[in-house]
Design an enzyme around this catalytic site. Sequence first.
Site, PDB file in Angstrom:
ATOM      1  N   CYS A   1       0.812  -1.210   0.000  1.00 52.05           N
ATOM      2  CA  CYS A   1       0.000   0.000   0.000  1.00 52.05           C
ATOM      3  C   CYS A   1       0.851   1.267   0.000  1.00 52.05           C
ATOM      4  O   CYS A   1       1.821   1.362   0.739  1.00 52.05           O
ATOM      5  CB  CYS A   1      -0.853  -0.066   1.266  1.00 52.05           C
ATOM      6  SG  CYS A   1      -1.789   1.389   1.550  1.00 52.05           S
TER       7      CYS A   1
ATOM      8  N   ARG B   1     -12.818   0.667  -5.586  1.00 54.96           N
ATOM      9  CA  ARG B   1     -12.402   0.601  -4.179  1.00 54.96           C
ATOM     10  C   ARG B   1     -11.751   1.929  -3.770  1.00 54.96           C
ATOM     11  O   ARG B   1     -11.750   2.319  -2.616  1.00 54.96           O
ATOM     12  CB  ARG B   1     -11.403  -0.551  -4.018  1.00 54.96           C
ATOM     13  CG  ARG B   1     -10.917  -0.739  -2.618  1.00 54.96           C
ATOM     14  CD  ARG B   1     -10.091  -2.013  -2.470  1.00 54.96           C
ATOM     15  NE  ARG B   1     -10.112  -2.436  -1.099  1.00 54.96           N
ATOM     16  CZ  ARG B   1      -9.178  -2.092  -0.201  1.00 54.96           C
ATOM     17  NH1 ARG B   1      -8.162  -1.363  -0.550  1.00 54.96           N
ATOM     18  NH2 ARG B   1      -9.286  -2.509   1.053  1.00 54.96           N
TER      19      ARG B   1
HETATM   20  P1  IMP Z   1      -1.168  -7.032   3.835  1.00 57.52           P
HETATM   21  O1  IMP Z   1      -1.785  -8.165   4.575  1.00 57.52           O
HETATM   22  O2  IMP Z   1      -0.261  -6.210   4.710  1.00 57.52           O
HETATM   23  O3  IMP Z   1      -0.518  -7.436   2.578  1.00 57.52           O
HETATM   24  O4  IMP Z   1      -2.367  -6.031   3.481  1.00 57.52           O
HETATM   25  C1  IMP Z   1      -3.534  -6.463   2.820  1.00 57.52           C
HETATM   26  C2  IMP Z   1      -4.554  -5.352   2.857  1.00 57.52           C
HETATM   27  O5  IMP Z   1      -4.078  -4.198   2.172  1.00 57.52           O
HETATM   28  C3  IMP Z   1      -5.851  -5.657   2.155  1.00 57.52           C
HETATM   29  O6  IMP Z   1      -6.702  -6.475   2.911  1.00 57.52           O
HETATM   30  C4  IMP Z   1      -6.432  -4.279   1.881  1.00 57.52           C
HETATM   31  O7  IMP Z   1      -7.100  -3.727   2.972  1.00 57.52           O
HETATM   32  C5  IMP Z   1      -5.195  -3.451   1.661  1.00 57.52           C
HETATM   33  N1  IMP Z   1      -4.943  -3.214   0.240  1.00 57.52           N
HETATM   34  C6  IMP Z   1      -5.117  -4.030  -0.815  1.00 57.52           C
HETATM   35  N2  IMP Z   1      -4.715  -3.469  -1.954  1.00 57.52           N
HETATM   36  C7  IMP Z   1      -4.278  -2.238  -1.625  1.00 57.52           C
HETATM   37  C8  IMP Z   1      -3.750  -1.144  -2.382  1.00 57.52           C
HETATM   38  O8  IMP Z   1      -3.533  -1.206  -3.603  1.00 57.52           O
HETATM   39  N3  IMP Z   1      -3.471  -0.015  -1.682  1.00 57.52           N
HETATM   40  C9  IMP Z   1      -3.679   0.078  -0.347  1.00 57.52           C
HETATM   41  N4  IMP Z   1      -4.139  -0.925   0.409  1.00 57.52           N
HETATM   42  C10 IMP Z   1      -4.446  -2.065  -0.235  1.00 57.52           C
END
Ligand code: IMP
Length: 519
Positions: free
Chosen positions: A335, A433
């Site tokens: 993100c 989104r």
């Molecule tokens: P991770 O588990 O730290 O990889 O984060 C996953 C979460 O990041 C997802 O469940 C979303 O809430 C968020 N997310 C998914 N795609 C994006 C993006 O492109 N930008 C920002 N947040 C994202």
Amino acid sequence: MAAVRDYKTALEHLKTYPKKDGLSVQELMDSNTRGGLTYNDFLILPGYVGFGSTDVVLRTRLTKKIALNTPFVSSPMDTVTEADMAIHMALLGGIGIIHHNCSHDEQAAMVRKVKKYENGFINSPIVVSPQTTIAEARQMKQDYGFSGFPVTENGQFPGKLLGIVTSRDIQFVEDATLPVSEIMTKDPVTSLHGITLSEGNEILRKIKKGKLLIVDEENNLVSMLSRADLMKNQNYPLASKSATTKQLLCGASIGTLPTDRIRLTKLVEAGLDVVVIDSSQGNSLFQIEMLKWIKQTYPDLEVIAGNVATREQAANLIAAGCDGLRIGMGSGSICITQEVMACGRPQGTAVYNVCQFANQFGVPCMADGGVANIGHIVKAIALGASTVMMGGMLAGTTESPGEYFFRDGKRLKSYRGMGSVDAMNKGAASASRYFSEDDKVFVAQGVAGSVVDKGSIKKFIPYLYNGLQHSCQDIGVTSVNALREEVQSGNVRFEFRTASAQLEGGINNLHSYEKRLHN
Ligand code: IMP
């Protein structure tokens, strides 16, 4: 010099201290003193171990009405959760939320696949047509690593069953151009759809054949049992199932566009249990209207709203009737929202503040994003979350969508943000989104990358499960619910970690090492 106290008075003396050692959660999370905190900024102090780690209960609430045996949820991202991930998350006691960066029908088909899944049965068998040649069947044996292909009239699944072609049938045939219809076994052993796994296995044992084909009343192939699987059919005692239908629980995400109402109708028809309204900023007119519409139209469907990072955002969605909240803005591993939008909140502080508020209304919260190890899961729960949603942790597993590829000597799979240009190019759902579906130029809020092969979640989720049990044991609590309660009552204590304390907590002073997380 003061006299040394008698050791027998240690416990009595402890009571004379006005406060327990360490910080209460309120003291730790006081933004006025420390600013926003992330999981790495603090530790939980150890407690008293008076029980075994396997006694620790991880049962928790996903929503007002749905409870799970584990707090693990897979994220609705197109490189994380499709049917295979959702099936295995549910089998292992969590739940998968199927992404919506695809057509309504494709998403509904994935939900249907999860709901129709029967453990032990091969529910989408590879089939051949009567015209498939022996050479092709031999090639398929090599490609798939197994033989025993049912032959259906149309060469597709589902289709009317005509026979089965096994390695014995094709082994010694010299003319490889012959169609399999010439050599297939025309009267394979079948059972009528509806038999249980143990009944099917019993038949397999008796008939001494490699495969048992399951058909419906019109002799259409429905599924198949394999002798090779007989011994390894696993039991999934923690599986998340509907109490009434005994089917696996399945979640899916939708957006807030008018067409998402049609999408949801199809998902509900497919048997959806819980819907996640997927937005990076959930406190919007669009989401509140969608939420109210869902609650009116499908009163039995559980709705998780979000994402939120503040009390005020949460209050609006709670008032609109959500059954669960998803917390996190800018904390995901892919993100760049905080960098680009200047909006967001350190995840520890976001989880604490939203949960403190929402839990008073009986609304369970899911900590979403930024979970990179078991410690982060424990901390999210200590701060008030009931479940954790993971993207990057589950990407790169056998069950995540996409093919493995090799780069720099490593076996990798793609993992990308739903706000990356790649994902937004693929579908309007992803763009919506981020309220970007009408943009001429996309403003990316995520990146596209890759993660290393992690093997199957059949091993990885049990690793998280055992790790969480051990952590609760160290803290001295016998369940995740007790962890939340003991934090609130001030019995479970915390310590803030300075930058050097964080360095100390990592691996240091080694020439080289291998970090293996489980066997
Ligand atoms: P991770 O588990 O730290 O990889 O984060 C996953 C979460 O990041 C997802 O469940 C979303 O809430 C968020 N997310 C998914 N795609 C994006 C993006 O492109 N930008 C920002 N947040 C994202």
